[in-house]
Design an enzyme around this catalytic site. Sequence first.
Site, PDB file in Angstrom:
ATOM      1  CB  SER A 156      -0.709   0.032   1.148  1.00  0.00           C
ATOM      2  OG  SER A 156      -1.347   1.140   1.395  1.00  0.00           O
TER       3      SER A 156
ATOM      4  CE1 TYR B 185      -3.814  -2.387   5.629  1.00  0.00           C
ATOM      5  CE2 TYR B 185      -3.554   0.041   5.131  1.00  0.00           C
ATOM      6  CZ  TYR B 185      -3.855  -1.171   4.607  1.00  0.00           C
ATOM      7  OH  TYR B 185      -3.761  -1.484   3.154  1.00  0.00           O
TER       8      TYR B 185
END
Length: 250
Positions: free
Chosen positions: A141, A154
């Site tokens: 990401s 995360y």
Amino acid sequence: MSKLTDKVAVVTGASKGIGAAIAKSLAAEGASVVVNYSSSKAGADKVVSEITTSGGKAIAVRGDVSKAAEAQGVIDAAIKKFGHLDILVNNSGVYEFLPIEAFTEEHYNKIFKVNVLGLLLTTQAAVKHLGEGASIINIGSVVSSLTPPNSAVYTGTKGAVDAITGVLAKELGPKKIRVNSINPGMVEAALVKPTTLPLSPPSSLPTIPSGSQASLSAPAAASANHFVPTARCDSDAAAGLPRHNTKGEL
Ligand SMILES: NC(=O)c1ccc[n+]([C@@H]2O[C@H](COP(=O)([O-])OP(=O)(O)OC[C@H]3O[C@@H](n4cnc5c(N)ncnc54)[C@H](OP(=O)(O)O)[C@@H]3O)[C@@H](O)[C@H]2O)c1
């Protein structure tokens, strides 16, 4: 001939969102695809049906990638059905954003188990079947470079994905297995709405809508640009040199 004719791909977490778009892109280029899911059987069956009605080959296989036996089962199902394996896409992921004051041990374990342990277990199960020219693609990401607030856990998992990608590119490079990551920007998916995220996408990071089946064509089209060349087994990208696609799009 399509770019991925005779290739076999496993896409983890392909019942919806980015994984579903990747599975359909690979199938459209001729790959036989294992559409992995954990709980969304109906979603996975729909992806398989869309692929097969377009003339492609796919099967849905349940398996929680964060459990060794189930990750192994997904790879075993690919070998049993299609005979070999050329492409592994580690896409399964969960996300939840919390400030440092609010995160819990349970939150940490849940997110790291799927996003990091799941990637490692599935790769471990796959690697003995991968030969020269095979490709492993990890979905990271853009958060690992943006480091937005309220996302320590995360973002920590996606930093780990980048690091693991670099290690495995070197470790598997001598076997001519390429390992890369694609680090998308914000893609509207089941759990992600721009308003719920702890970051506003900079103008260089367009949000890609994908909430509805119809709009899934947007990431699918984007993935055709970035994804298929990465998966191609005849790619001229050198083994041992990971590429982290951090352009903010899939
Ligand atoms: N959306 C974004 O903006 C964005 C941006 C950058 C990176 N990413 C990354 O892209 C990947 C896909 O995200 P998405 O937005 O498409 O998510 P999504 O729509 O929520 O889909 C997640 C997929 O992962 C599967 N999954 C979850 N836990 C699993 C487990 N234990 N074992 C196997 N599969 C499991 C889900 O399957 P079930 O439904 O069957 O449980 C589902 O197919 C993730 O790695 C995410 O971190 C997303």
